[in-house]
Write a protein that holds these residues in place. Structure first.
Motif, short mmCIF file in Angstrom:
data_model
loop_
_atom_site.label_atom_id
_atom_site.label_comp_id
_atom_site.label_asym_id
_atom_site.label_seq_id
_atom_site.Cartn_x
_atom_site.Cartn_y
_atom_site.Cartn_z
N GLY A 29 11.28 112.17 -6.38
CA GLY A 29 11.41 113.55 -5.92
C GLY A 29 11.18 114.54 -7.04
N VAL A 30 11.70 114.24 -8.22
CA VAL A 30 11.51 115.14 -9.37
C VAL A 30 10.04 115.21 -9.75
CG1 VAL A 30 12.02 115.45 -11.80
CG2 VAL A 30 13.85 114.82 -10.23
N ARG A 31 9.38 114.03 -9.74
CA ARG A 31 7.95 114.03 -10.08
C ARG A 31 7.14 114.81 -9.05
NH1 ARG A 31 7.16 107.63 -11.73
NH2 ARG A 31 8.28 107.74 -13.73
N ALA A 32 7.48 114.66 -7.78
CA ALA A 32 6.77 115.40 -6.74
C ALA A 32 6.98 116.90 -6.90
CB ALA A 32 7.23 114.94 -5.36
N ALA A 33 8.22 117.30 -7.22
CA ALA A 33 8.50 118.72 -7.43
C ALA A 33 7.72 119.25 -8.63
CB ALA A 33 9.99 118.95 -7.61
N GLY A 34 7.66 118.45 -9.70
CA GLY A 34 6.90 118.88 -10.88
C GLY A 34 5.42 119.00 -10.60
N GLY A 36 4.11 119.61 -7.66
CA GLY A 36 3.92 120.79 -6.83
C GLY A 36 3.99 122.07 -7.63
N ALA A 37 4.90 122.12 -8.61
CA ALA A 37 5.03 123.32 -9.43
C ALA A 37 3.77 123.58 -10.23
CB ALA A 37 6.23 123.18 -10.37
N ALA A 38 3.04 122.53 -10.63
CA ALA A 38 1.80 122.71 -11.37
C ALA A 38 0.61 122.92 -10.44
CB ALA A 38 1.56 121.49 -12.26
N LEU A 39 0.63 122.27 -9.26
CA LEU A 39 -0.53 122.32 -8.37
C LEU A 39 -0.62 123.61 -7.58
CD1 LEU A 39 -2.95 120.87 -7.11
CD2 LEU A 39 -1.38 119.84 -5.45
N LEU A 40 0.51 124.08 -7.06
CA LEU A 40 0.47 125.25 -6.18
C LEU A 40 -0.04 126.51 -6.88
CD1 LEU A 40 3.72 124.71 -4.09
CD2 LEU A 40 1.35 124.29 -3.42
N PRO A 41 0.42 126.83 -8.11
CA PRO A 41 -0.17 128.00 -8.78
C PRO A 41 -1.67 127.85 -9.01
CG PRO A 41 1.87 127.36 -9.84
CD PRO A 41 1.54 126.26 -8.89
N THR A 42 -2.12 126.61 -9.28
CA THR A 42 -3.55 126.39 -9.47
C THR A 42 -4.32 126.67 -8.19
OG1 THR A 42 -3.05 124.70 -11.14
CG2 THR A 42 -5.27 124.72 -10.22
#
Length: 285
Positions: A29-34, A36-42
């Motif tokens: 879950g932590v890896r998925a959140a991380g 997402g945090a990098a992918l969504l702004p991109t």
């Protein structure tokens, strides 16, 4: 007669083997959140660039005012050292002016929160100063302080000072009732109540003001460089736009935006490290 007993549900005993499984789920879950945090702004950036490219391609805006993204990138590639030097100058001005506004804003917020007399005396003045369009003060600051960093830092200070004062005063005057009652039950001194309860409880609100003030600091630096700058991104925007090189001017604008994003993100990281309990107690996100 044979006694009939109802069958009790059989539950499997919890074993230590379930712990690694739960741990792996949390890690995933932590890896998925991380990610997402990098992918969504991109993804958001790519969408914005696509809209920009379409607008330039269809000439919805005149090319002299909005060049295509490729031209802006080329302008930066052609002058990397110069643009990075301008970025360094502006970033330094943002940081110094912001630090000065934080120091003064927190102290004045403390004064407003600690005395009703001080609050009534200075709040109207602060509101009046904040209501004045800061760009109108630019020429006066140049006359009073000369060219260079002094008027620029003053402009940064004026723009981001008020939100920090307001958030500090608000945080210190809205201590949760249960915490205030707990302090009174301890017969704590005023300093102990401030140090142990009031100031820690106000920190989330103070960080709200800091996060509002950081982008305003970037705006203040650029406005100051328009008026009194001898370098920096605001100076570059004005100079290149004045000679018709709008692609390079837009490259400087993009660097202002990038510097603001990075500084704001750094402030968010500082908040999470300094206040680890806030995310656990105030939100499920």
């Amino acid at each position: 007669m044979t006694e009939v007993r109802s069958a009790e549900p059989v539950t499997e005993p919890k074993t230590a083997e379930t712990a690694p499984i739960a741990g792996r789920r949390v890690t995933a879950g932590v890896r998925a959140a991380g990610a997402g945090a990098a992918l969504l702004p991109t993804v958001g950036l790519l969408i914005a660039l696509a809209v920009w490219w379409i607008a330039a391609r269809l000439e919805l805006v005149h090319p002299a005012a909005l060049p295509p993204p490729g031209d802006v990138l080329t302008a930066f590639v052609d002058k990397p050292a110069e643009m990075l030097e301008y970025t360094g100058d502006t970033t330094l001005e943002i940081l110094i002016g912001f630090a000065l506004s934080v120091a003064a804003g927190v102290l004045l917020g403390l004064a407003l929160a600690s005395s009703r007399l001080v609050e009534r005396m200075f709040t109207p003045l602060l509101v009046a100063v904040n209501a004045v369009p800061k760009i109108t003060l630019g020429p006066l600051l140049v006359v009073a302080l000369g060219w260079g960093q002094k008027p620029i830092l003053t402009m940064v200070f004026l723009l981001c000072f008020f939100p920090i004062v307001l958030s500090t005063a608000t945080g210190l005057t809205t201590t949760p009732a249960d915490l205030a009652e707990l302090v009174r039950s301890w017969n704590a001194s005023r300093w102990q109540a401030f140090r142990k309860v009031r100031f820690p409880a106000a920190l989330p609100q103070i960080f709200v003001g800091l996060k509002v003030g950081m982008p305003l600091a970037a705006i203040g630096a650029v406005i100051g460089e328009f008026q009194a700058g001898e370098g920096g991104l605001g100076y570059a925007i004005q100079q290149y736009a004045g000679v018709g090189d709008t692609a390079t001017a837009w490259a400087a604008i993009m660097l202002v935006a990038l510097a603001s994003i990075l500084l704001y993100s750094a402030l968010v990281v500082i908040e999470r490290v300094a206040l680890p309990w806030v995310r656990e107690t105030t939100s499920s996100r």
